[in-house]
Design a protein around this motif. Structure first.
Motif, PDB file in Angstrom:
ATOM      1  N   VAL A   5      10.472  -7.773  11.232  1.00 45.71           N
ATOM      2  CA  VAL A   5       9.140  -7.269  10.927  1.00 45.71           C
ATOM      3  C   VAL A   5       9.257  -6.003  10.085  1.00 45.71           C
ATOM      4  N   VAL A   6       8.536  -5.979   8.988  1.00 51.63           N
ATOM      5  CA  VAL A   6       8.438  -4.785   8.161  1.00 51.63           C
ATOM      6  C   VAL A   6       7.067  -4.180   8.404  1.00 51.63           C
ATOM      7  N   LEU A   7       7.061  -2.951   8.917  1.00 55.20           N
ATOM      8  CA  LEU A   7       5.780  -2.293   9.162  1.00 55.20           C
ATOM      9  C   LEU A   7       5.225  -1.756   7.854  1.00 55.20           C
ATOM     10  N   GLU A   8       4.004  -2.125   7.570  1.00 52.51           N
ATOM     11  CA  GLU A   8       3.337  -1.643   6.364  1.00 52.51           C
ATOM     12  C   GLU A   8       2.873  -0.200   6.574  1.00 52.51           C
ATOM     13  N   SER A   9       2.504   0.435   5.488  1.00 55.74           N
ATOM     14  CA  SER A   9       2.039   1.816   5.555  1.00 55.74           C
ATOM     15  C   SER A   9       0.822   1.936   6.468  1.00 55.74           C
ATOM     16  N   ALA A  10       0.762   3.063   7.190  1.00 54.51           N
ATOM     17  CA  ALA A  10      -0.384   3.300   8.074  1.00 54.51           C
ATOM     18  C   ALA A  10      -1.672   3.509   7.296  1.00 54.51           C
ATOM     19  N   GLY A  11      -1.570   3.647   5.977  1.00 55.78           N
ATOM     20  CA  GLY A  11      -2.767   3.780   5.156  1.00 55.78           C
ATOM     21  C   GLY A  11      -3.377   2.457   4.761  1.00 55.78           C
ATOM     22  N   THR A  12      -2.714   1.339   5.072  1.00 53.44           N
ATOM     23  CA  THR A  12      -3.223   0.014   4.722  1.00 53.44           C
ATOM     24  C   THR A  12      -3.846  -0.659   5.940  1.00 53.44           C
ATOM     25  N   LEU A  13      -4.740  -1.594   5.700  1.00 55.51           N
ATOM     26  CA  LEU A  13      -5.365  -2.335   6.794  1.00 55.51           C
ATOM     27  C   LEU A  13      -4.310  -3.093   7.594  1.00 55.51           C
ATOM     28  N   HIS A  14      -3.367  -3.699   6.889  1.00 55.29           N
ATOM     29  CA  HIS A  14      -2.312  -4.450   7.562  1.00 55.29           C
ATOM     30  C   HIS A  14      -1.491  -3.522   8.465  1.00 55.29           C
ATOM     31  N   GLY A  15      -1.097  -2.373   7.945  1.00 55.16           N
ATOM     32  CA  GLY A  15      -0.311  -1.423   8.733  1.00 55.16           C
ATOM     33  C   GLY A  15      -1.064  -0.891   9.931  1.00 55.16           C
ATOM     34  N   GLN A  16      -2.352  -0.639   9.767  1.00 56.78           N
ATOM     35  CA  GLN A  16      -3.173  -0.172  10.884  1.00 56.78           C
ATOM     36  C   GLN A  16      -3.324  -1.256  11.939  1.00 56.78           C
ATOM     37  N   MET A  17      -3.427  -2.484  11.486  1.00 59.25           N
ATOM     38  CA  MET A  17      -3.542  -3.599  12.417  1.00 59.25           C
ATOM     39  C   MET A  17      -2.228  -3.793  13.184  1.00 59.25           C
ATOM     40  N   ALA A  34      -8.325 -10.243   5.828  1.00 61.11           N
ATOM     41  CA  ALA A  34      -8.019  -9.613   7.118  1.00 61.11           C
ATOM     42  C   ALA A  34      -7.513 -10.642   8.126  1.00 61.11           C
ATOM     43  N   GLY A  35      -8.049 -11.844   8.070  1.00 63.28           N
ATOM     44  CA  GLY A  35      -7.642 -12.879   9.014  1.00 63.28           C
ATOM     45  C   GLY A  35      -6.168 -13.203   8.914  1.00 63.28           C
ATOM     46  N   GLU A  36      -5.641 -13.242   7.700  1.00 60.33           N
ATOM     47  CA  GLU A  36      -4.207 -13.534   7.541  1.00 60.33           C
ATOM     48  C   GLU A  36      -3.351 -12.407   8.102  1.00 60.33           C
ATOM     49  N   TYR A  37      -3.859 -11.186   8.038  1.00 58.83           N
ATOM     50  CA  TYR A  37      -3.132 -10.072   8.640  1.00 58.83           C
ATOM     51  C   TYR A  37      -3.063 -10.238  10.160  1.00 58.83           C
ATOM     52  N   VAL A  38      -4.163 -10.703  10.759  1.00 56.92           N
ATOM     53  CA  VAL A  38      -4.170 -10.929  12.200  1.00 56.92           C
ATOM     54  C   VAL A  38      -3.124 -11.972  12.571  1.00 56.92           C
ATOM     55  N   TYR A  39      -3.133 -13.091  11.850  1.00 61.03           N
ATOM     56  CA  TYR A  39      -2.158 -14.147  12.139  1.00 61.03           C
ATOM     57  C   TYR A  39      -0.731 -13.636  11.959  1.00 61.03           C
ATOM     58  N   ASP A  40      -0.497 -12.849  10.922  1.00 61.12           N
ATOM     59  CA  ASP A  40       0.848 -12.336  10.680  1.00 61.12           C
ATOM     60  C   ASP A  40       1.308 -11.461  11.845  1.00 61.12           C
ATOM     61  N   ARG A  61      -9.631 -10.294  20.212  1.00 62.60           N
ATOM     62  CA  ARG A  61     -10.973  -9.851  19.818  1.00 62.60           C
ATOM     63  C   ARG A  61     -11.170  -9.942  18.310  1.00 62.60           C
ATOM     64  N   LEU A  62     -10.143  -9.603  17.564  1.00 58.93           N
ATOM     65  CA  LEU A  62     -10.250  -9.741  16.111  1.00 58.93           C
ATOM     66  C   LEU A  62     -10.461 -11.205  15.717  1.00 58.93           C
ATOM     67  N   MET A  63      -9.771 -12.106  16.393  1.00 59.39           N
ATOM     68  CA  MET A  63      -9.952 -13.526  16.084  1.00 59.39           C
ATOM     69  C   MET A  63     -11.371 -13.984  16.391  1.00 59.39           C
ATOM     70  N   VAL A  64     -11.944 -13.461  17.472  1.00 61.52           N
ATOM     71  CA  VAL A  64     -13.337 -13.801  17.795  1.00 61.52           C
ATOM     72  C   VAL A  64     -14.285 -13.204  16.769  1.00 61.52           C
ATOM     73  N   ASP A  65     -14.102 -11.923  16.450  1.00 60.23           N
ATOM     74  CA  ASP A  65     -15.006 -11.240  15.521  1.00 60.23           C
ATOM     75  C   ASP A  65     -14.944 -11.846  14.123  1.00 60.23           C
ATOM     76  N   LEU A  66     -13.747 -12.277  13.703  1.00 58.45           N
ATOM     77  CA  LEU A  66     -13.581 -12.851  12.364  1.00 58.45           C
ATOM     78  C   LEU A  66     -13.736 -14.367  12.353  1.00 58.45           C
ATOM     79  N   GLU A  67     -14.042 -14.934  13.539  1.00 61.05           N
ATOM     80  CA  GLU A  67     -14.248 -16.381  13.691  1.00 61.05           C
ATOM     81  C   GLU A  67     -13.027 -17.159  13.197  1.00 61.05           C
TER      82      GLU A  67
END
Length: 418
Positions: A5-17, A34-40, A61-67
């Protein structure tokens, strides 16, 4: 954390997720992809310490909110690598996410969870998740497989400490499960009787207890705890003997026993922390709980060094101590640690420290904390976030969410009454 796993920058949505930050959960609905970030995140578990950190409910919860459909999570479970990969944590997060999806009324997520219990390499973990859901309708017929695959030790591991309708249903059909349940209950009764009947060590002298502890045989752990109960200073000498050695259950018992002590340990704790030897970690824990303003410079140095080295666990005690002492000079470091740390288990301490040292600055962090992945953060946030239309709505969701932890629901309910 998975080495791949490579952690993305904390300034990106992916990194925050990946870090489980509340700001990512709040931003996700407005961001394409955003959904692909959740799956990743679910497929490639980003937790720094899977045994301590929470992510399952956060991603569910993200999966529910993003359907988002559960299909890609199921595909990860049944990847051809499942039976070839020796990593026992490979599917841990995915199984937890599916179970929490069921708790969030996405019952279709139970289908791959049940199938994995039957076919997967880590099938035992899936069975535990299904038992914890406490819904016998999801486990019909699974008791045959469990009884066939499990030995007596495995069966006893599956039995929760409280009554469980799945286990009760299985016990009515499977004699071996019924026997395991009976053994479990009898062991609980025997332990309670032993606690009542066990002779106390209060009649033994301090020297006798120390000798027993040093021999590290039968009764050594009980002797250590009795020394701790008496708050004898000789336990500090024992700590200096045991803690510099390789980790052991005796050293662990000394650390637990020293939690009973107070400011009388400060001189020794300061020396331990300054020497940075085998007792340094214990010294910092004592300073975090009982230190005074004179300890702020040392705690600041320790926090600065831990963050610089990205040794997140080492930052825990300095953060706790600086927050308790309301050390305003720590606020910039606390804010940086909140965003950058890949160890989400640190954030409850950070938020508590911020609310004590800089209440106004902490407000935005408490609001974000209502969406955080860590239960401790959500509890603190529910207790102290400013009340607005947005936060009231979030508190109502936390209060009524059956998948939420009881402490969070209680804190949200109490705050809504103010």
């Amino acid at each position: 954390m998975n080495n791949e796993v490579v952690l993305e920058s904390a300034g990106t949505l992916h990194g925050q997720m990946q870090r489980g930050l509340g700001r990512a959960a709040r931003r996700a609905a407005d961001r394409r992809g955003a959904g692909e970030y959740v799956y990743d995140c679910v497929r490639r578990d980003p937790r720094w310490d899977p045994q301590c950190e929470s992510r399952r409910l956060y991603y569910a919860r993200l999966m529910v909110d993003l359907e988002l459909p559960a299909g890609p999570v199921a595909a990860h479970l049944f990847d051809p690598a499942d039976h070839a990969d020796a990593d026992e944590w490979r599917v841990d997060l995915a199984l937890g996410v599916l179970a929490d999806l069921v708790r969030l009324s996405r019952r279709e997520a139970a289908v791959p969870l049940r199938r994995y219990a039957e076919e997967g390499a880590q099938w035992f973990d899936a069975v535990e998740e299904l038992i914890d859901l406490e819904d016998p309708s999801l486990t019909v017929g699974l008791d045959d497989l469990v009884a066939a695959r499990c030995d007596e030790g495995d069966l006893e591991m599956l039995i929760p400490s409280h009554r469980n309708p799945v286990i009760e249903t299985w016990a009515a059909r499977q004699p071996r499960i019924a026997e395991a349940l009976a053994r479990h209950r009898e062991a609980g009764r025997a332990a309670r009787r032993a606690m009542v009947a066990a002779p106390g060590r209060d009649r033994q002298s301090e020297d006798e207890l120390l000798d027993l502890a040093r021999r590290r045989g039968e009764g050594a752990i009980a002797a250590i705890f009795e020394l701790g109960r008496r708050r004898t200073m000789a336990l500090l000498d024992l700590a200096e003997e045991l803690l510099p050695q390789r980790p052991s259950r005796y050293g662990g018992a000394v650390c637990r026993a020293l939690r009973e002590y107070g400011p009388e340990t400060l001189p020794r704790a300061r020396a331990w922390a300054a020497e940075r030897g085998g007792c340094a970690e214990m010294g910092l824990r004592i300073l975090a709980r009982h230190g005074t303003r004179q300890d702020v410079p040392l705690l600041m140095d320790e926090l600065r060094g831990a963050l610089g080295r990205r040794e997140w666990r080492a930052a825990a005690s300095p953060i706790e101590g600086l927050g308790r002492l309301r050390a305003g000079e720590a606020v910039p470091l606390l804010k940086s640690a909140w965003t950058e740390s890949t160890y989400a288990y640190l954030r409850p301490r950070i938020l508590t420290a911020l609310t004590r040292t800089a209440p106004h600055t902490a407000e935005s962090y408490t609001v974000e904390g209502l969406w955080d992945c860590e239960e401790g953060v959500r509890v603190e946030a529910a207790q102290s976030a400013p009340l607005t239309d947005d936060t009231r709505l979030r508190l109502q969701r936390l209060h009524h969410d059956g998948a939420e932890e009881p402490d969070v629901r209680a804190a949200a309910a109490a705050r809504l009454m103010t």
